[in-house]
Design a protein around this motif. Structure first.
Motif: not given
Length: 256
Positions: A126, A138, A192, A211-212, A215
């Motif tokens: 993040m 971003g 995050t 957004s992240a 993942t």
């Protein structure tokens, strides 16, 4: 004959004492095994997953509670070693530690140097900026900016892929956030939960944007060759997933 008889009795008695389990003072082969003692590395600068409690001076957090719960299930005795994240990875690759837990993302590069447990948490990377920053929204708007990240982390890898960005790598993520608050850098990239924790503590000065960026799954690292230990950890991890312990830890450490 009497002298020989007493001599024989004495020899038999000495032999009985020398044989394991033949006297009350001996060690019985039937006694239960004690806990397996292991040295576990952690970088205790990533609250709320691992950090040093300023009052007790003890290492605590989500990861610590999780591994302690696993240890209770599979009879492990843990000695935690507080070490920087980059030396932690190097130490695991060299077999300096038996295991490590420190918000460690499972990656192919790391998996080539150490083994990993089954995943126990899913996070991502993040972006955190100052609250009054309106130019960074971003990943695309990080081009040409000064970005802070912790040395050896996946956040640092992502930061280095930003075109024309200047990346500053820190031994501790807290130093990156300090420079962000002081205006020395424009943004910090980190996991995050860590980003959210710093924003929560500095809600009038910091915010996350976009957004992240990824993942990622966290795993418990285990030194190569220690397959029995890995199996024990996975066994305990499966049990605390089934009995709801992990859900309780999420509520305790990450809720809100």
């Amino acid at each position: 004959m009497k002298k020989f008889t007493w001599l024989a009795i004495a020899v038999v008695a000495m032999l009985a004492l020398a044989l394991p389990g033949c006297s009350n003072g001996g060690t019985s082969n039937t006694t239960s095994a004690g806990p397996l003692k292991i040295r576990v590395a952690t970088d205790a600068t990533w609250a709320p997953f691992e950090y040093v409690n300023e009052t007790t001076k003890k290492i605590e957090g989500f990861d610590i509670d999780l591994l302690n719960a696993i240890a209770a299930k599979v009879n492990l005795e843990i000695e935690y070693v507080n070490v920087g994240f980059d030396p932690l990875l190097a130490g695991m690759a060299q077999g300096t530690y038996d295991a490590a837990i420190s918000s460690i993302t499972i990656t192919p590069e790391r998996a080539a140097q150490m083994m990993f447990s089954d995943p126990y948490f899913t996070a991502g990377q993040m972006i955190t900026v100052k609250l009054n920053n309106t130019t960074i929204t971003g990943q695309a708007s990080l081009s040409g900016k000064k970005i802070g990240a912790q040395l050896g982390t996946t956040g640092e890898v992502l930061a280095q892929d930003i075109p024309n960005a200047t990346v500053r790598s820190y031994d501790e993520i807290g130093l990156a956030f300090q420079d962000l608050l002081n205006g020395q850098i424009d943004a910090v990239i980190c996991d995050t939960p860590i980003a959210n924790n710093y924003v929560k503590k500095n809600s009038t000065a910091l915010k996350t944007v976009g957004s992240a960026l990824s993942t990622e799954d966290y795993g418990i690292a285990v030194a190569k060759g220690k397959t029995d230990l890995l199996n024990k950890i996975n066994q305990g991890l499966s049990q605390i997933k089934s009995d709801g312990t992990i859900d309780q830890l999420v509520t305790k450490w990450l809720a809100g």
